[in-house]
Motif scaffolding. Structure first.
Motif, PDB file in Angstrom:
ATOM      1  N   ARG A 161      -8.836  12.835  -4.236  1.00 12.63           N
ATOM      2  CA  ARG A 161      -9.798  12.809  -3.121  1.00 12.63           C
ATOM      3  C   ARG A 161      -9.437  11.748  -2.090  1.00 12.63           C
ATOM      4  O   ARG A 161     -10.205  11.460  -1.200  1.00 12.63           O
ATOM      5  CB  ARG A 161     -11.190  12.499  -3.662  1.00 12.63           C
ATOM      6  N   GLY A 162      -8.300  11.112  -2.254  1.00 10.41           N
ATOM      7  CA  GLY A 162      -7.909  10.080  -1.293  1.00 10.41           C
ATOM      8  C   GLY A 162      -8.756   8.826  -1.418  1.00 10.41           C
ATOM      9  O   GLY A 162      -9.052   8.173  -0.411  1.00 10.41           O
ATOM     10  N   GLU A 163      -9.125   8.480  -2.658  1.00  8.33           N
ATOM     11  CA  GLU A 163     -10.078   7.382  -2.847  1.00  8.33           C
ATOM     12  C   GLU A 163      -9.442   6.033  -3.174  1.00  8.33           C
ATOM     13  O   GLU A 163      -8.511   5.943  -3.972  1.00  8.33           O
ATOM     14  CB  GLU A 163     -11.054   7.743  -3.985  1.00  8.33           C
ATOM     15  N   HIS A 164     -10.005   5.007  -2.554  1.00  7.22           N
ATOM     16  CA  HIS A 164      -9.835   3.630  -3.037  1.00  7.22           C
ATOM     17  C   HIS A 164     -10.900   3.437  -4.120  1.00  7.22           C
ATOM     18  O   HIS A 164     -11.932   4.114  -4.101  1.00  7.22           O
ATOM     19  CB  HIS A 164     -10.194   2.587  -1.975  1.00  7.22           C
ATOM     20  N   GLU A 212     -14.362   5.011  -2.410  1.00 10.90           N
ATOM     21  CA  GLU A 212     -14.542   5.304  -0.989  1.00 10.90           C
ATOM     22  C   GLU A 212     -13.242   5.775  -0.362  1.00 10.90           C
ATOM     23  O   GLU A 212     -12.155   5.395  -0.797  1.00 10.90           O
ATOM     24  CB  GLU A 212     -15.102   4.087  -0.225  1.00 10.90           C
ATOM     25  N   THR A 213     -13.393   6.628   0.636  1.00 13.83           N
ATOM     26  CA  THR A 213     -12.218   7.191   1.293  1.00 13.83           C
ATOM     27  C   THR A 213     -11.976   6.583   2.673  1.00 13.83           C
ATOM     28  O   THR A 213     -10.950   6.825   3.291  1.00 13.83           O
ATOM     29  CB  THR A 213     -12.370   8.723   1.476  1.00 13.83           C
ATOM     30  N   GLU A 214     -12.956   5.795   3.133  1.00 14.34           N
ATOM     31  CA  GLU A 214     -12.840   5.260   4.491  1.00 14.34           C
ATOM     32  C   GLU A 214     -11.674   4.266   4.587  1.00 14.34           C
ATOM     33  O   GLU A 214     -11.176   3.771   3.588  1.00 14.34           O
ATOM     34  CB  GLU A 214     -14.112   4.501   4.901  1.00 14.34           C
ATOM     35  N   THR A 249      -4.111   6.719   8.328  1.00 15.94           N
ATOM     36  CA  THR A 249      -3.931   7.462   7.081  1.00 15.94           C
ATOM     37  C   THR A 249      -2.448   7.776   6.832  1.00 15.94           C
ATOM     38  O   THR A 249      -1.630   7.804   7.753  1.00 15.94           O
ATOM     39  CB  THR A 249      -4.731   8.776   7.104  1.00 15.94           C
ATOM     40  N   THR A 253       0.141  10.045   3.625  1.00 12.52           N
ATOM     41  CA  THR A 253       0.111  10.924   2.448  1.00 12.52           C
ATOM     42  C   THR A 253       1.329  10.620   1.595  1.00 12.52           C
ATOM     43  O   THR A 253       2.271   9.953   2.043  1.00 12.52           O
ATOM     44  CB  THR A 253       0.202  12.418   2.834  1.00 12.52           C
ATOM     45  N   TYR A 277      -4.617   9.344   2.543  1.00 15.38           N
ATOM     46  CA  TYR A 277      -5.121   8.051   2.052  1.00 15.38           C
ATOM     47  C   TYR A 277      -5.251   7.122   3.248  1.00 15.38           C
ATOM     48  O   TYR A 277      -4.317   7.022   4.067  1.00 15.38           O
ATOM     49  CB  TYR A 277      -4.160   7.457   1.016  1.00 15.38           C
ATOM     50  N   GLU A 298      -4.351   6.930  -7.633  1.00 12.75           N
ATOM     51  CA  GLU A 298      -5.775   7.280  -7.586  1.00 12.75           C
ATOM     52  C   GLU A 298      -6.261   7.762  -8.950  1.00 12.75           C
ATOM     53  O   GLU A 298      -7.322   7.334  -9.428  1.00 12.75           O
ATOM     54  CB  GLU A 298      -6.018   8.358  -6.518  1.00 12.75           C
TER      55      GLU A 298
END
Ligand code: NAP
Length: 528
Positions: free
Chosen positions: A9-12, A19-21, A25, A27, A41, A199
């Motif tokens: 999900r591209g999460e930290h 969170e993805t914010e 970005t 990849t 990401y 991730e």
């Protein structure tokens, strides 16, 4: 690799919240096609770095106060979680690195084994090296105080992993596992070459921390492709130490940043190495071709992308060396290397050859260009001892499938060449009969330059056990006193604290007279 299939999900994972914010970005890149794969990401922002560091600072004392059994439970839960990811983790790892599934499985096994090793270590408890020197009121001319010391976790640790070990030297790798075992909160700066693998592993740690009710700041994973995230982390006042595995350039940059802080902190950087291999005359005469085949196989492992890859071979010219060189040339020249794990490794390899082109070194064999966007050519090089002694670049790692051969004329040349080498992770000596005794001086010089000395073998393959030393004099590592692999790696994240004449009931359990944890201690100089 589809993002949905991999559950990405591209999460930290930022101190208990996913969170993805973030900022710009990026990849992952498929090394075969050179195309973007997986979700985007976001680069962690300065505000996110600040929050992760503040949470780690808040977690510092509560985490230190946890019982060893709680930290062991965390490590075991992470190990189980990695295995439960099953093929999802392996598929993502292979897609991001082009490394084969067998390698992914082996590295996962090692990573799980390391986590369990530190769980056992912290539960057994003796690693704290408790020492008790009891009071002696009758001592003349002054009474002796009661002194008790043990090792205590140092505080929040920032971990940087290398692209070539997405599991064992990454998010839940040896640095993270040993730091958590010591009771240190960990913030991982994810390697941008394998964000999906990071991730998946990061989520396992995040879930384990929550499930066990540990402080939220126990663990964070921040993504980033620019150096800014790592720079901000290393400079943050809450951070107490840094674990790094990667290039010399990266390790040195972070070491310098840490030293320039108002409050300097230690950086345990494990960096590149050429791992010199010395072949002595009797061994060369008796089995030169066989040694060459062994060496070629080692140099080809993982496309030459092991920090323990044999990158330099030296010997005194004589019987058997023609067969040795012929076999090495045939085996390396006849092979095609796998794609490198990331386009930056390919560009680094190509840049190294641009530098070497200006130096007195000859390319004696080149393999076929392998398949894939990040493929490079296997390269066998040859230089004289004098050229290597005169040019530091020839004594520095070429990261990837390259081997430099240096046939020496006289024995004195061999000694001078060995003396010119900087620190490496390993040195290997091939010898038969009296070889070792006759070349004891050269071997002693090599021993002084490395963390691990091998006889008649290959340097690739790092056993995870108590006697292992994975490190070495600079620039193999920034602190040759420690190993990055094995149970002693935990010592990097702890410092000794002494309690003097402290109320007995307020002492840590490890230092109380009745030894409630049953650990090994040194009392009045005697190990009990
Ligand atoms: P790398 O490019 O140095 O990257 C390692 C990590 O450091 C990445 O997260 C990278 O982030 C960060 N980094 C690098 N330079 C930085 C800087 N100036 N400021 C802040 N962060 C920085 O290494 P790699 O290419 O992945 O790995 C290959 C190297 O690792 C080889 O030299 C190999 O021999 C060595 N290695 C050593 C060991 C060992 O145990 N000694 C094990 C495996 C590999 P960015 O990507 O954002 O730059």
């Amino acid at each position: 690799m589809s993002a949905a299939a991999a559950g990405l999900r591209g999460e930290h994972f930022l101190a208990g919240a996913a969170e993805t914010e973030g900022g710009e970005t990026f990849t992952a890149i498929d090394p075969h096609s050179g195309k973007a794969i997986g979700p985007s990401y976001a680069e962690a922002t300065a505000a996110q770095v600040e929050r992760a560091c503040a949470a780690a600072a808040a977690a510092k004392l509560p985490l230190l106060a946890t019982a060893p059994a709680q930290r062991a439970a965390l490590l075991r839960r992470i190990a189980d979680g990695l295995l439960e990811l099953g093929d999802e983790l392996l598929t993502c790892y292979c897609a991001e690195t082009a490394l084969p599934k067998g390698r992914a499985e082996a590295e996962r096994g090692r990573t799980v084994g390391q986590l369990r090793l530190y769980a056992d270590l912290v539960e057994a408890g003796s690693w704290v090296d408790a020492r008790i020197d009891r009071a002696d009121q009758q001592r003349q001319p002054m009474p002796k105080p009661d002194l008790r010391r043990m090792l205590v976790g140092i505080g929040p640790v920032v971990v940087f992993g290398a692209s070539n070990f997405p599991l064992a030297y990454s998010v839940a790798g040896g640095d993270t596992a040993s730091a958590l075992a010591a009771g240190c909160p960990v913030i991982v700066k994810g390697h941008p070459a394998h964000p999906g693998t990071s991730e998946l592993v990061g989520r396992v740690i995040h879930d384990a921390v929550r499930a066990l009710g540990l402080p939220a700041g126990t663990f964070s994973l921040l993504h980033g492709r620019s150096h800014e995230v790592g720079t901000l982390l290393v400079q943050h006042p809450a951070i107490a130490a840094v674990g790094f595995t990667g290039s010399h350039r990266g390790g040195r940059a972070l070491f310098d940043l840490a030293a320039a802080r108002p409050e300097p902190i230690p950086v345990f950087a494990e960096m590149g190495s050429m791992n010199p291999v010395l072949i002595l005359p009797r061994a060369m005469a008796a089995r030169g071709a066989q040694i060459a085949a062994q060496l070629a196989a080692s140099a080809l492992l993982a496309g030459g992308q092991f920090c323990t890859s044999p990158g330099m071979v030296l010997w005194q010219r004589g019987a058997g060396d023609e067969a040795f060189v012929a076999t090495l040339t045939e085996q390396l020249g006849g092979a095609a290397a796998a794609p490198t794990v990331h386009p930056s490794i390919k560009s680094g390899y190509d840049a190294a050859f641009a530098e070497l082109g200006k130096l007195p070194v000859e390319v004696t064999a080149r393999g076929a260009v392998g398949d894939g966007a990040t493929a490079v050519c296997l390269t066998l090089l040859s230089a004289s001892a004098a050229a290597v002694v005169a040019n530091p670049r020839l004594r520095t790692e070429i990261y990837g499938p390259a081997v430099l051969t240096v046939g020496c004329g006289q024995r004195a040349e061999l000694l001078q060449l060995a003396g010119s080498l900087h620190g490496h992770l390993t040195a290997t000596v091939h010898g038969d009969g009296d070889d070792f005794a006759e070349f004891a001086d050269v071997i002693e010089v090599l021993r002084s330059k490395v963390g691990r000395l091998l006889a008649n073998g290959v340097p690739t393959g790092v056993e995870v056990c108590g006697a292992m030393v994975h490190g070495g004099p600079y620039p193999a590592a920034t602190d040759a006193r420690f190993s990055a692999v094995g149970p002693t790696a935990i010592l990097r994240w702890a410092r000794p604290v002494c309690w003097q004449d402290w109320p007995h009931e307020l002492l840590p359990a490890e230092l109380q007279d009745h030894n409630p944890l049953g650990i090994r201690r040194t009392i009045d100089g005697v190990v009990s």
